[in-house]
Scaffold this motif. Sequence first.
Motif, PDB file in Angstrom:
ATOM      1  N   ASP A  75      -7.274 -10.401 -10.189  1.00 48.14           N
ATOM      2  CA  ASP A  75      -5.820 -10.309 -10.304  1.00 48.14           C
ATOM      3  C   ASP A  75      -5.233  -9.284  -9.334  1.00 48.14           C
ATOM      4  O   ASP A  75      -4.016  -9.206  -9.170  1.00 48.14           O
ATOM      5  CB  ASP A  75      -5.420  -9.955 -11.743  1.00 48.14           C
ATOM      6  CG  ASP A  75      -6.096  -8.674 -12.238  1.00 48.14           C
ATOM      7  OD1 ASP A  75      -7.246  -8.410 -11.821  1.00 48.14           O
ATOM      8  OD2 ASP A  75      -5.484  -7.950 -13.040  1.00 48.14           O
ATOM      9  N   LEU A  76      -6.083  -8.488  -8.684  1.00 48.93           N
ATOM     10  CA  LEU A  76      -5.603  -7.518  -7.710  1.00 48.93           C
ATOM     11  C   LEU A  76      -5.359  -8.194  -6.365  1.00 48.93           C
ATOM     12  O   LEU A  76      -6.101  -9.094  -5.981  1.00 48.93           O
ATOM     13  CB  LEU A  76      -6.630  -6.392  -7.518  1.00 48.93           C
ATOM     14  CG  LEU A  76      -6.868  -5.469  -8.710  1.00 48.93           C
ATOM     15  CD1 LEU A  76      -8.024  -4.516  -8.401  1.00 48.93           C
ATOM     16  CD2 LEU A  76      -5.604  -4.674  -9.042  1.00 48.93           C
ATOM     17  N   ALA A  77      -4.345  -7.743  -5.649  1.00 49.53           N
ATOM     18  CA  ALA A  77      -4.047  -8.271  -4.319  1.00 49.53           C
ATOM     19  C   ALA A  77      -4.429  -7.214  -3.293  1.00 49.53           C
ATOM     20  O   ALA A  77      -3.978  -6.065  -3.385  1.00 49.53           O
ATOM     21  CB  ALA A  77      -2.570  -8.622  -4.203  1.00 49.53           C
ATOM     22  N   PHE A  78      -5.254  -7.586  -2.333  1.00 58.46           N
ATOM     23  CA  PHE A  78      -5.656  -6.658  -1.279  1.00 58.46           C
ATOM     24  C   PHE A  78      -4.820  -6.911  -0.034  1.00 58.46           C
ATOM     25  O   PHE A  78      -4.791  -8.030   0.484  1.00 58.46           O
ATOM     26  CB  PHE A  78      -7.144  -6.811  -0.955  1.00 58.46           C
ATOM     27  CG  PHE A  78      -7.604  -5.892   0.140  1.00 58.46           C
ATOM     28  CD1 PHE A  78      -7.722  -4.531  -0.083  1.00 58.46           C
ATOM     29  CD2 PHE A  78      -7.884  -6.384   1.410  1.00 58.46           C
ATOM     30  CE1 PHE A  78      -8.130  -3.668   0.924  1.00 58.46           C
ATOM     31  CE2 PHE A  78      -8.291  -5.531   2.425  1.00 58.46           C
ATOM     32  CZ  PHE A  78      -8.421  -4.170   2.182  1.00 58.46           C
ATOM     33  N   ARG A 109       1.649  -8.445  -9.622  1.00 55.12           N
ATOM     34  CA  ARG A 109       0.279  -8.122  -9.203  1.00 55.12           C
ATOM     35  C   ARG A 109       0.223  -6.735  -8.580  1.00 55.12           C
ATOM     36  O   ARG A 109       1.099  -6.363  -7.796  1.00 55.12           O
ATOM     37  CB  ARG A 109      -0.228  -9.135  -8.174  1.00 55.12           C
ATOM     38  CG  ARG A 109      -0.378 -10.535  -8.714  1.00 55.12           C
ATOM     39  CD  ARG A 109      -0.932 -11.469  -7.651  1.00 55.12           C
ATOM     40  NE  ARG A 109      -2.378 -11.286  -7.497  1.00 55.12           N
ATOM     41  CZ  ARG A 109      -3.077 -11.770  -6.479  1.00 55.12           C
ATOM     42  NH1 ARG A 109      -2.481 -12.438  -5.500  1.00 55.12           N
ATOM     43  NH2 ARG A 109      -4.377 -11.590  -6.418  1.00 55.12           N
ATOM     44  N   ASP A 110      -0.825  -5.983  -8.922  1.00 52.34           N
ATOM     45  CA  ASP A 110      -1.067  -4.710  -8.263  1.00 52.34           C
ATOM     46  C   ASP A 110      -1.598  -4.971  -6.860  1.00 52.34           C
ATOM     47  O   ASP A 110      -2.394  -5.894  -6.650  1.00 52.34           O
ATOM     48  CB  ASP A 110      -2.089  -3.880  -9.047  1.00 52.34           C
ATOM     49  CG  ASP A 110      -1.524  -3.348 -10.352  1.00 52.34           C
ATOM     50  OD1 ASP A 110      -0.293  -3.256 -10.485  1.00 52.34           O
ATOM     51  OD2 ASP A 110      -2.328  -3.023 -11.249  1.00 52.34           O
ATOM     52  N   VAL A 111      -1.168  -4.139  -5.920  1.00 52.22           N
ATOM     53  CA  VAL A 111      -1.579  -4.297  -4.525  1.00 52.22           C
ATOM     54  C   VAL A 111      -2.377  -3.071  -4.093  1.00 52.22           C
ATOM     55  O   VAL A 111      -1.975  -1.939  -4.343  1.00 52.22           O
ATOM     56  CB  VAL A 111      -0.353  -4.473  -3.602  1.00 52.22           C
ATOM     57  CG1 VAL A 111      -0.799  -4.690  -2.161  1.00 52.22           C
ATOM     58  CG2 VAL A 111       0.521  -5.638  -4.067  1.00 52.22           C
ATOM     59  N   ILE A 112      -3.511  -3.318  -3.451  1.00 48.32           N
ATOM     60  CA  ILE A 112      -4.371  -2.255  -2.945  1.00 48.32           C
ATOM     61  C   ILE A 112      -4.184  -2.158  -1.433  1.00 48.32           C
ATOM     62  O   ILE A 112      -4.342  -3.151  -0.718  1.00 48.32           O
ATOM     63  CB  ILE A 112      -5.862  -2.539  -3.252  1.00 48.32           C
ATOM     64  CG1 ILE A 112      -6.089  -2.807  -4.747  1.00 48.32           C
ATOM     65  CG2 ILE A 112      -6.740  -1.405  -2.730  1.00 48.32           C
ATOM     66  CD1 ILE A 112      -5.933  -1.618  -5.637  1.00 48.32           C
ATOM     67  N   LEU A 113      -3.860  -0.963  -0.948  1.00 50.03           N
ATOM     68  CA  LEU A 113      -3.766  -0.709   0.484  1.00 50.03           C
ATOM     69  C   LEU A 113      -4.922   0.199   0.898  1.00 50.03           C
ATOM     70  O   LEU A 113      -5.101   1.267   0.313  1.00 50.03           O
ATOM     71  CB  LEU A 113      -2.457  -0.001   0.853  1.00 50.03           C
ATOM     72  CG  LEU A 113      -1.130  -0.568   0.368  1.00 50.03           C
ATOM     73  CD1 LEU A 113       0.014   0.262   0.937  1.00 50.03           C
ATOM     74  CD2 LEU A 113      -0.971  -2.013   0.789  1.00 50.03           C
ATOM     75  N   ASP A 114      -5.686  -0.208   1.888  1.00 52.91           N
ATOM     76  CA  ASP A 114      -6.751   0.629   2.446  1.00 52.91           C
ATOM     77  C   ASP A 114      -6.215   1.204   3.755  1.00 52.91           C
ATOM     78  O   ASP A 114      -6.301   0.570   4.797  1.00 52.91           O
ATOM     79  CB  ASP A 114      -8.010  -0.232   2.677  1.00 52.91           C
ATOM     80  CG  ASP A 114      -9.133   0.522   3.360  1.00 52.91           C
ATOM     81  OD1 ASP A 114      -8.985   1.735   3.597  1.00 52.91           O
ATOM     82  OD2 ASP A 114     -10.163  -0.110   3.674  1.00 52.91           O
TER      83      ASP A 114
END
Length: 197
Positions: free
Chosen positions: A30-33, A95-100
């Motif tokens: 469910d996480l968006a990268f 949706r939660d978004v992950i930023l690297d």
Amino acid sequence: MRSGRTFIISGPSGVGKSTVLNALLARHTDLAFSVSATTRNPRPGEQNGVHYHFINVDQFREMIARHELLEYAEYVGNFYGTPKQFVDDNMARGRDVILDIEVQGATQVHTLRPETVRIFIAPPSWDELERRLAGRGTDSPEKIQKRLVRAKVEFQMAHTYDYFVINDTVDGAVRELEAILIAEHCRPRERMEMIDG
């Protein structure tokens, strides 16, 4: 429906961010990268649109001019940036978004969006970081030394982050990230909005 949150993951090159994030994303579909745009050349095995959006310098400058990047920076001679549309679309869908992204970009995003959660991933020791960088086999000894110097600069910014995770083991780092994601959605403002709604 709850709104999505943005989580920034930063840490020195070679700390294992990609390995940890791949494990996290495999457990939480469910996480968006957010896939960054970059002007650097692909490494062996990297795919356009999966690992990065590989574009040339002119295309990157056009994205800057059109305000299509949430942040951007130059790192070791190449540009990197976060396309804004993907982040906003996913957050709007809950949706939660992950930023690297590295510390300079994290500061830009946090200035624009103070609600963004910043997580710094560190190695268990400097010796281990040097060993991991050398073990990748992608950089010359001179480039490894540049990355280590850069890592010390980045480490000085770690105290400005919301959370600090030590990547001693991948599983341990993933568990800590999961705990952070849960905790951030238990803040009173979000929970009270759910009850009021």
